[in-house]
Motif scaffolding. Structure first.
Motif, short mmCIF file in Angstrom:
data_model
loop_
_atom_site.label_atom_id
_atom_site.label_comp_id
_atom_site.label_asym_id
_atom_site.label_seq_id
_atom_site.Cartn_x
_atom_site.Cartn_y
_atom_site.Cartn_z
N GLY A 1 -2.27 13.39 -6.50
CA GLY A 1 -3.37 12.86 -5.96
C GLY A 1 -4.57 12.16 -6.92
O GLY A 1 -5.32 11.43 -6.89
N GLN B 1 0.86 -1.39 -0.05
CA GLN B 1 0.00 0.01 -0.19
C GLN B 1 0.57 1.32 -0.08
O GLN B 1 0.39 2.29 0.25
N LYS C 1 -5.03 -2.98 -9.17
CA LYS C 1 -5.72 -1.73 -8.47
C LYS C 1 -7.13 -1.99 -8.55
O LYS C 1 -7.65 -2.48 -9.45
N VAL D 1 -11.93 5.63 -4.76
CA VAL D 1 -10.44 5.70 -4.96
C VAL D 1 -9.91 4.33 -5.38
O VAL D 1 -10.62 3.32 -4.98
N TRP D 2 -9.12 4.30 -6.18
CA TRP D 2 -8.27 3.14 -6.73
C TRP D 2 -7.15 2.85 -5.72
O TRP D 2 -6.19 3.54 -5.65
N VAL D 3 -7.20 1.69 -5.14
CA VAL D 3 -6.23 1.01 -4.11
C VAL D 3 -5.67 -0.30 -4.52
O VAL D 3 -6.15 -1.00 -5.48
N ASP E 1 2.20 2.95 -2.53
CA ASP E 1 1.62 3.99 -3.52
C ASP E 1 0.83 4.74 -2.90
O ASP E 1 0.49 5.93 -3.18
N LEU E 2 -0.42 3.81 -2.45
CA LEU E 2 -1.54 4.73 -2.15
C LEU E 2 -1.26 5.63 -1.22
O LEU E 2 -1.78 6.63 -1.12
N LYS F 1 -11.10 -0.70 -6.97
CA LYS F 1 -11.97 0.47 -6.59
C LYS F 1 -12.66 0.20 -5.34
O LYS F 1 -13.03 -0.70 -5.06
N SER G 1 0.68 8.71 -2.45
CA SER G 1 -0.30 9.46 -3.36
C SER G 1 -1.04 10.14 -2.27
O SER G 1 -1.49 11.72 -2.46
N LEU G 2 -1.99 9.64 -1.32
CA LEU G 2 -2.73 10.29 -0.52
C LEU G 2 -1.95 11.40 0.41
O LEU G 2 -2.62 12.48 0.60
N LEU H 1 -5.50 8.55 -8.06
CA LEU H 1 -6.27 7.75 -7.25
C LEU H 1 -7.75 7.68 -7.65
O LEU H 1 -8.32 6.75 -7.36
#
Lengths: 307, 255
Positions: A289, A110, B66, B73-75, A112-113, B68, A116-117, A292
């Motif tokens: 961001g 996680q 990835k 949000v794409w995680v 990347d997420l 949704k 970005s967040l 995402l």
């Protein structure tokens, strides 16, 4: 040709391009007292450099351009070394914690997420707040209003906390707890986002610690040198992700750019500089961001940390 | 190397050599071209096709999909580890593969991206590392194909997996030449080139050739230093940074 194969990143990139990039980011660094990592790291990743290598090598570039800039500020007596050391002490603790959090996020897949967040939230919020404040200041000045007395109404909690220390250069007598907490917070973020944290420190020093604007930029640069040098050393020692060729190319441009940046900063008004920085910060935050929320073209991503 | 002619009854034989068995990666490395020459000895001179399969060192690969979350949000999903996907995989052939041989023959040889064997474990297996579970997908699982296609696409986009249906050219009767391009991002390590002669849709002769891609000169020294003496390397890079910053400031002050 002028393409160079980088020994750690294991990709071939254009050397002049890296020097120019280093110079541009170095200029911005010297001008605003930020490291510039939040600008450079995404660009390096875009150029195909593995994110882990980009983050680690960029720390080295930031240390170089900050050193170049801070010496100019020292001559103008615009560095509060005491405050910088306190912030850096917190920053060191935060960086060590942050590196561990980042390793854990990498394993979870996680990272990347969260990166970005973090860019979206922190750059968005800070950029937005700074833009509103600085535009108001510019409008007030242009409309002929006197800026009024500097708002010296410091928050009560700054004075209520124990462990008060005098910071003569900043003309402050405050508890060390807020600067240390700020340092830790910035250290954690810098490890996760691969940045020096100047874009958070500069506004935090102005709006939270209420330091005089004249010493904010130099002090920020001073604390960035300490935390990024430490981060660079930790990354090289633990993860072997510092590419010395990449870092050297970037810092050749960076140290020169920072000199011009530090000189140019004297020609702008503080609020105009802040408005400009706010726009850059907002743009990068939104850019990072937005991915995402868009449907990805490629649903699969490779993530590091295998084996 | 003396050539010993095959016994007359032995049937067709393919022979090949790389013009260079080691690719040197130095600071000016921008990818390399591997050139391979080969010959077919076939007393009956039947129509022949040649397929060259170049495989790079195997690397475990972690990928995520990835998805949704909360409708906005794409995680990333939980990561999946593919063991032993080759770091480089290139097939060059004298004709499109599906015209040379059937599905079964290609699958058995692992010829072509569609038939590449990525060594995912036969059975579902879960590993726990630092308290976080990495699911390893089973070869038999229903979503295996989706993930496998994901791996291949990512590698193709990086120029590391490719197929060239015109990569093998006959330059004379029974004499062929193949060219394989290594991108600058190709991993270092031991490569193999497998040369397969097809007749009537069946592989009739195979040859294996080795190739190494290695860092040389300054690239190698820096890489080794970074891995053998990481703290010294880190200290050196920080020193360079601080010295450069100080030097620039000193130079500009004089001006």
């Amino acid at each position: 040709m002028l393409d160079l194969y980088l020994p750690i990143a294991e990709v071939s990139v254009s050397a002049p391009l890296l020097v120019v990039l280093g110079a541009v980011v170095g200029f911005i660094s010297g001008l605003f007292g930020i490291g510039g990592g939040f600008l450079m790291t995404p660009v390096l990743v875009f150029l195909g450099i593995p994110p882990a290598v980009a983050v680690a090598s960029e720390a080295n570039h930031v240390a170089a351009s900050s050193t170049s800039g801070v010496i100019s500020y020292t001559r103008r007596r615009a560095v509060d070394f005491k405050m910088g050391a306190v912030l850096a002490a917190g920053g060191a603790v935060g960086a060590i914690v942050g590196v561990e959090i980042f390793r854990w996020l990498l394993l979870l897949g996680q990272a990347d997420l969260v990166v970005s967040l973090s860019y979206l939230v922190f750059l968005g919020v800070i950029g937005g707040l700074m833009l509103v404040e600085s535009v108001q200041a510019i409008v007030r000045r242009r409309s002929g209003q006197t800026t009024g007395p500097r708002r010296d109404r410091r928050p009560v909690w700054l004075y209520g906390l124990p462990l008060k220390v005098r910071f003569p250069r900043s003309r402050l007598y405050i508890s060390v707890i807020p600067p240390i907490a700020l340092g830790i917070f910035v250290g954690v973020l810098s490890a996760i986002m691969g940045v020096g944290g100047g874009f958070i420190l500069v506004p935090a020093m102005v709006y939270i610690l209420r330091m005089p604007a004249a010493v904010v930029v130099g002090t920020s640069l001073f604390q960035i040198i300490i935390t990024t040098s430490l981060a660079s050393l930790l990354q090289a020692g633990r993860n072997q992700t510092v590419d010395i060729v990449l870092a050297t190319l970037l810092l050749i441009g960076g140290v020169i750019g920072a000199q011009f940046g530090a000189r140019a900063s004297a020609r702008f008004r503080a609020e105009e500089l802040r408005a400009l920085l706010a726009i850059i910060v907002l743009a990068v935050g939104i850019n990072m961001g937005i991915g995402l929320f868009l449907t990805p073209e490629e649903p699969f991503v490779q993530i590091s940390g295998a084996g | 190397m003396a050539f010993i002619p095959p016994p007359p009854e032995a049937g067709p034989v393919v022979s090949a050599a790389l013009t260079d068995t080691s690719v040197k990666v130095n600071s000016s490395f921008r990818g390399a071209r591997i050139v391979l020459y080969g010959a077919i000895y076939d007393p009956r001179a039947r129509p022949s096709d040649v397929v060259v399969i170049v495989r790079g060192p195997e690397q475990p690969l972690r990928i995520a999909r990835k998805t949704k979350a909360a409708g906005v949000v794409w995680v990333n999903s939980r990561p999946v580890v593919f063991q032993g996907a080759p770091g480089f995989f290139m097939t060059a052939s004298s004709r499109p593969l599906d015209q040379i041989a059937g599905f079964g023959a290609l699958r058995r040889l692992g010829a072509g991206i569609d038939h590449l064997a990525i060594n995912a474990p036969e059975e579902q297996q879960e590993e726990t590392r630092y308290g976080i579970r990495d699911m390893v997908v089973s070869r038999l699982g229903t979503d295996y194909l989706d993930w496998r296609r994901g791996v291949v696409r990512l590698k193709q986009n990086a120029g590391l997996y490719a197929a060239d249906p015109q990569g093998v050219k006959f330059v004379d009767q029974g004499l062929f030449r193949a060219e394989i391009d290594l991108p600058s991002g190709a991993p270092t390590g031991a490569y193999t080139a497998e040369i397969v002669l097809f007749q009537d849709g069946q592989p009739v002769s195979r040859r294996m050739r080795g190739l190494t891609v290695e860092k040389v000169g300054l690239e190698r020294e820096l890489y080794l230093l970074a891995h053998r003496r990481p703290w010294l390397y880190g200290l050196a890079s920080v020193m360079i940074a601080l010295a450069a910053g100080w030097a620039a400031s000193a130079v500009f002050r004089r001006n």
